[in-house]
Design an enzyme around this catalytic site. Structure first.
Site, PDB file in Angstrom:
ATOM      1  N   ALA A  61      19.863  25.255  -1.556  1.00 41.05           N
ATOM      2  CA  ALA A  61      19.938  26.263  -2.603  1.00 41.05           C
ATOM      3  C   ALA A  61      18.720  26.062  -3.494  1.00 41.05           C
ATOM      4  O   ALA A  61      18.079  25.016  -3.452  1.00 41.05           O
ATOM      5  CB  ALA A  61      21.208  26.068  -3.400  1.00 41.05           C
ATOM      6  N   GLY A 100      22.448  24.256   1.365  1.00 39.60           N
ATOM      7  CA  GLY A 100      22.761  25.648   1.682  1.00 39.60           C
ATOM      8  C   GLY A 100      22.194  26.073   3.027  1.00 39.60           C
ATOM      9  O   GLY A 100      22.720  26.987   3.667  1.00 39.60           O
ATOM     10  N   GLU A 103      24.670  24.937   5.498  1.00 37.00           N
ATOM     11  CA  GLU A 103      25.875  25.764   5.328  1.00 37.00           C
ATOM     12  C   GLU A 103      25.677  27.135   5.982  1.00 37.00           C
ATOM     13  O   GLU A 103      26.566  27.655   6.654  1.00 37.00           O
ATOM     14  CB  GLU A 103      26.216  25.888   3.837  1.00 37.00           C
ATOM     15  CG  GLU A 103      26.702  24.560   3.271  1.00 37.00           C
ATOM     16  CD  GLU A 103      26.985  24.598   1.785  1.00 37.00           C
ATOM     17  OE1 GLU A 103      26.063  24.940   1.023  1.00 37.00           O
ATOM     18  OE2 GLU A 103      28.127  24.308   1.384  1.00 37.00           O
ATOM     19  N   GLU A 123      23.643  17.417  -1.314  1.00 41.78           N
ATOM     20  CA  GLU A 123      24.041  17.852  -2.660  1.00 41.78           C
ATOM     21  C   GLU A 123      24.488  16.702  -3.548  1.00 41.78           C
ATOM     22  O   GLU A 123      24.268  16.683  -4.752  1.00 41.78           O
ATOM     23  CB  GLU A 123      25.172  18.887  -2.575  1.00 41.78           C
ATOM     24  CG  GLU A 123      24.725  20.272  -2.147  1.00 41.78           C
ATOM     25  CD  GLU A 123      24.660  20.451  -0.640  1.00 41.78           C
ATOM     26  OE1 GLU A 123      24.681  19.431   0.101  1.00 41.78           O
ATOM     27  OE2 GLU A 123      24.586  21.605  -0.185  1.00 41.78           O
TER      28      GLU A 123
HETATM   29  N1  COA Z   1      15.000  24.272  -4.794  1.00 33.60           N
HETATM   30  C1  COA Z   1      13.881  24.573  -5.480  1.00 33.60           C
HETATM   31  N2  COA Z   1      12.689  24.021  -5.224  1.00 33.60           N
HETATM   32  C2  COA Z   1      12.632  23.127  -4.244  1.00 33.60           C
HETATM   33  C3  COA Z   1      13.752  22.754  -3.489  1.00 33.60           C
HETATM   34  C4  COA Z   1      14.978  23.371  -3.792  1.00 33.60           C
HETATM   35  N3  COA Z   1      16.084  23.087  -3.120  1.00 33.60           N
HETATM   36  N4  COA Z   1      13.381  21.832  -2.577  1.00 33.60           N
HETATM   37  C5  COA Z   1      12.074  21.647  -2.754  1.00 33.60           C
HETATM   38  N5  COA Z   1      11.613  22.424  -3.762  1.00 33.60           N
HETATM   39  C6  COA Z   1      10.226  22.530  -4.221  1.00 33.60           C
HETATM   40  C7  COA Z   1       9.754  21.248  -4.888  1.00 33.60           C
HETATM   41  O1  COA Z   1      10.072  21.240  -6.256  1.00 33.60           O
HETATM   42  C8  COA Z   1       8.270  21.312  -4.646  1.00 33.60           C
HETATM   43  O2  COA Z   1       7.724  22.197  -5.579  1.00 33.60           O
HETATM   44  P1  COA Z   1       6.253  21.949  -6.196  1.00 33.60           P
HETATM   45  O3  COA Z   1       5.332  21.986  -5.018  1.00 33.60           O
HETATM   46  O4  COA Z   1       6.091  23.058  -7.162  1.00 33.60           O
HETATM   47  O5  COA Z   1       6.330  20.598  -6.839  1.00 33.60           O
HETATM   48  C9  COA Z   1       8.159  21.983  -3.272  1.00 33.60           C
HETATM   49  O6  COA Z   1       9.408  22.651  -3.078  1.00 33.60           O
HETATM   50  C10 COA Z   1       7.953  21.035  -2.116  1.00 33.60           C
HETATM   51  O7  COA Z   1       8.937  20.018  -2.192  1.00 33.60           O
HETATM   52  P2  COA Z   1       8.594  18.499  -1.872  1.00 33.60           P
HETATM   53  O8  COA Z   1       9.845  17.738  -2.091  1.00 33.60           O
HETATM   54  O9  COA Z   1       7.382  18.080  -2.620  1.00 33.60           O
HETATM   55  O10 COA Z   1       8.220  18.618  -0.321  1.00 33.60           O
HETATM   56  P3  COA Z   1       8.501  17.622   0.871  1.00 33.60           P
HETATM   57  O11 COA Z   1       7.895  18.239   2.066  1.00 33.60           O
HETATM   58  O12 COA Z   1       8.122  16.236   0.474  1.00 33.60           O
HETATM   59  O13 COA Z   1      10.086  17.583   1.049  1.00 33.60           O
HETATM   60  C11 COA Z   1      12.299  18.502   1.255  1.00 33.60           C
HETATM   61  C12 COA Z   1      10.776  18.699   1.477  1.00 33.60           C
HETATM   62  C13 COA Z   1      12.966  19.784   1.591  1.00 33.60           C
HETATM   63  C14 COA Z   1      12.811  17.373   2.144  1.00 33.60           C
HETATM   64  C15 COA Z   1      12.562  18.101  -0.209  1.00 33.60           C
HETATM   65  O14 COA Z   1      11.926  19.018  -1.059  1.00 33.60           O
HETATM   66  C16 COA Z   1      14.023  18.071  -0.583  1.00 33.60           C
HETATM   67  O15 COA Z   1      14.707  17.111  -0.304  1.00 33.60           O
HETATM   68  N6  COA Z   1      14.481  19.141  -1.271  1.00 33.60           N
HETATM   69  C17 COA Z   1      15.820  19.200  -1.776  1.00 33.60           C
HETATM   70  C18 COA Z   1      16.822  19.416  -0.710  1.00 33.60           C
HETATM   71  C19 COA Z   1      18.184  19.499  -1.321  1.00 33.60           C
HETATM   72  O16 COA Z   1      18.617  18.629  -2.030  1.00 33.60           O
HETATM   73  N7  COA Z   1      18.858  20.574  -1.000  1.00 33.60           N
HETATM   74  C20 COA Z   1      20.166  20.776  -1.486  1.00 33.60           C
HETATM   75  C21 COA Z   1      20.072  21.540  -2.738  1.00 33.60           C
HETATM   76  S1  COA Z   1      21.677  21.756  -3.383  1.00 33.60           S
END
Ligand code: COA
Ligand code: NAD
Length: 641
Positions: A61, A100, A103, A123
């Site tokens: 999400a 999400g 999901e 989450e």
């Molecule tokens: N919502 C909003 N922004 C998000 C996001 C999310 N779920 N996941 C990542 N981003 C943004 C980061 O803030 C970052 O933004 P920036 O470039 O402006 O700083 C950009 O996406 C890239 O994320 P980053 O974590 O630096 O990239 P990565 O390649 O190292 O890792 C993921 C990618 C997806 C593994 C990691 O971002 C992550 O774990 N995200 C969260 C996943 C999560 O918890 N999802 C459940 C949400 S309820």
């Protein structure tokens, strides 16, 4: 357009394109509902493939939306609507299929994935539980214990594991889209996750895993809420479990813990948002590491595990062999933990040397020799003589003045501090300490290295201990004051653990050894401010050879490795109180933590005022990722706990 529809024969391909990580923002949810309506209506469409553009499937999400009122269509409704579609939907998964994203994939009727894809419900790490049916659908696709580990532990699994457990129907060898289309062509009636029975009952093993996860939560509410949600999914009818999941999700979303964790999520990603990190960087592929001790071996491993080439230089052949053995052990343990498949290609990029000339082609050299200014200055001088003029030279010093070390170079602008934490191949934090003359492209190079190593780089100014160790010194000092004022080591350690720290300050000193800090205190004795309060209890322990676990005695006595309060230590403390003319008072656990946190915050304020840290958020990132402060407080500076 965030969601588009194309077609191949009678298969519609619905593509989400919402960079950087295809989060399910409102535009995506609207686009998906629209695509669903269109594909349901279009008689030329027999089946649908759901795929994502860019580097990943939906990674979750949109965390930014969590601080605002939810706007329809809500994700649970989108997932339910896809699941209810009359035409088969096949999810084509690559990259991170998280939150999400998973999901949504479970709302689809089939799932095809690239072998490198990672699937998870993280989450819980954001203080939440899945809110779009994840807790109810997953135990219908994978064994209850696996679902519990994924939901309450938050760790993703590989696509291969997903295939084994039943979450994935097939792996795509190369062309994901074509594999998914073939699958869609062959698909008959939709196969709905929610209509399946749960894969098994809650047995003893389930209870054991739940108890382990709850114990590890150290006060984080989302973990216990996640365990309860999986239990409900197994015990209750799906509709009831879904309704309870949503209520819990919405309640947690507004909780102080979730807010703090969200703040930390963005703070961790903003540490290198600094103009100095944005410019051109120098290459970093070939690294030299000086010293093969605890840190040298860990730093070498951190680099090798991320594809860099490493030459380790030691004092003589014997130390080089010991350093190589340490490095091999770390790489082998990484293979056992599943971080790498095969040690050989990693070790092929490693060599040792005893002559600095072996570093002539290195892009970057990091020294991790003894913590002694003369030794470090000497190493820098030797490096200056052999390295390319554009090679970056870094020190891993914990406390020493990097300006003095940099001044030994003909060009001090290429010197920088790279303060790794132990074990260096595991700990996420890297303090990037900036001496006065460092050039911007060297800072950008260090930032690039942090990213390449998968670490959170935090910029720090030069002072005794940079951000983290300096604040920790103030915090340890306060713990010593507390002893003299009336608390016992056990009370202080218990209060810290109750706060959510993995260990108390005295147990920690016993584990690490008291002798190094003692040597440092003796060195500094001559320059110490005589008006400053000084508690010498630790010095007295050291004078008795009580160096901690390695000598069997320290702040505690050790009985079969278990700490027990020591009468001798109590006597020393009582004597120290009486010679300082202090009448001991009683402390509650809250009093103790209040004093310790106040000392820490006051030092943090000084660190900020002096420009050593860029922001309070950076300090929180350091304390959480380097010193075990509980994540769910968001860090000690914005503490809610
Ligand atoms: N919502 C909003 N922004 C998000 C996001 C999310 N779920 N996941 C990542 N981003 C943004 C980061 O803030 C970052 O933004 P920036 O470039 O402006 O700083 C950009 O996406 C890239 O994320 P980053 O974590 O630096 O990239 P990565 O390649 O190292 O890792 C993921 C990618 C997806 C593994 C990691 O971002 C992550 O774990 N995200 C969260 C996943 C999560 O918890 N999802 C459940 C949400 S309820
Ligand atoms: P260590 O004693 O385990 O290792 C030091 C190594 O350096 C030894 O193997 C020694 O042979 C080698 N060495 C000494 N002089 C050398 C020289 N001139 N050329 C080549 N090799 C030489 O020490 P450590 O714990 O790895 O610490 C190293 C540095 O890292 C110190 O500056 C320390 O403050 C810092 N540091 C340590 C930790 C930690 O938790 N141990 C954490 C962060 C930073």
């Amino acid at each position: 357009m965030t969601v588009t529809i194309t077609s191949q024969g009678d298969v519609a391909i619905v593509t989400i394109d919402n960079p950087p990580v295809n989060a399910t923002s409102q535009a995506v949810r609207v686009g998906l509902m629209d695509a669903l309506t269109k594909t349901e209506r279009d008689s030329a469409v027999r089946a649908v493939v759901l795929t994502c553009a860019g580097r990943t499937f939906v990674a979750g999400a949109d965390v930014k939306e969590f601080d605002t009122e939810p706007v329809p269509p809500h994700l649970p409704d989108v997932v339910a609507a896809i699941e209810a579609a009359t035409k088969p939907w096949v999810a084509a998964l690559h990259g991170h299929v998280l939150g999400g994203g998973l999901e949504l994939a479970m709302g689809c009727h089939w799932r095809v994935a690239m072998p490198q894809a990672r699937l998870g419900l993280p989450e819980v790490t954001l203080g939440l539980i899945p809110g779009a049916g994840g807790t109810v659908r997953l135990p219908r696709l994978v064994p209850p214990q696996t679902a519990l580990k994924m939901i309450a532990g938050g760790k993703p699994i590989t696509a291969e594991a997903g295939l084994k457990f039943g979450l994935i129907d097939a792996l795509a060898e190369d062309d994901l889209r074509q594999t998914a289309i073939q699958f869609a062509k062959a698909a008959q009636e939709p196969r709905r996750s929610l209509s399946k029975p749960v894969t098994g009952a809650r047995d003893e093993n389930f209870a054991k895993v739940a108890a382990q996860l709850a114990a590890k939560a150290r006060g984080q509410q989302s973990v216990t809420a996640a365990i309860a949600a999986v239990e409900r999914a197994i015990d209750m009818a799906p509709e009831q479990a879904l309704a309870a999941e949503r209520t819990t999700f919405l309640g947690l979303k507004a909780s102080p813990q979730a807010k703090a964790l969200r703040r930390l999520f963005f703070a961790e990603r903003a540490t290198l948002n600094d103009p100095r990190c944005k410019g051109p960087a120098r290459p970093i592929d070939r690294v030299g590491v000086i010293g093969g001790g605890t840190m040298g071996a860990g730093i070498a491993a951190a680099c090798l595990l991320r594809g860099l080439t490493v030459t380790m230089v030691e004092r003589n052949a014997e130390s080089a062999a010991a350093g190589a053995a340490r490095l091999h052990a770390v790489v082998e343990s990484s293979a056992k933990r599943g971080i790498i498949v095969d040690t050989r290609p990693v070790l092929d990029r490693f060599e040792t040397a005893t002559d600095y000339a072996a570093l002539a082609d290195r892009d970057l050299v990091i020294e991790a020799v003894f913590e002694d200014i003369d030794v470090k200055c000497d190493v820098f001088r030797q490096l200056d003589a052999v390295l390319r003029p554009d090679a970056v030279i870094a020190t891993n010093t914990s406390y020493l003045d990097i300006n003095t070390i940099a001044a030994t170079l003909r060009d001090p602008s290429r010197a920088i501090g790279l303060h790794f934490f132990s074990p260096a191949h595991i700990m996420k934090l890297l303090e990037i300490a900036l001496p006065d003359q460092v050039s911007d492209d060297v800072v950008a190079t260090a930032a690039k290295l942090a990213k390449r190593l998968g670490k959170i780089g935090v910029l720090a100014g030069i002072c005794d201990g940079f951000i983290g160790n300096r604040i920790m010194s103030a915090y340890r000092r306060e713990a010593d004051y507390l002893l003299e004022d009336g608390a016992s080591p056990t009370q202080v350690d218990d209060a810290m653990r109750a706060y959510g720290l993995p260990m108390g300050v005295f147990e920690m000193q016993d584990l690490a050894g008291l002798d190094i800090a003692w040597a440092m205190r003796k060195r500094r004795a001559a320059t110490r401010d005589p008006t400053e309060r000084y508690v010498d209890i630790a010095d007295q322990l050291c004078a008795l050879g009580r160096f901690g676990q390695k000598t069997g005695k320290g702040w505690y006595d050790y009985d079969n490795g278990m700490p027990v309060p020591s009468k001798k230590v109590d006597e020393i403390i009582a004597k120290a109180r009486s010679s300082a003319k202090i009448t001991p008072r009683r402390f509650t656990a809250d009093d103790i933590m209040e004093r310790i946190l106040a000392a820490l915050r006051s030092e943090a304020a000084a660190v900020l005022a002096e420009g050593i840290a860029r922001s309070a958020d950076d300090i929180n990132v350091v304390m959480v990722n380097g010193y075990g402060f509980p994540r769910w407080t968001g860090g000690p500076i914005t503490s809610s706990g």
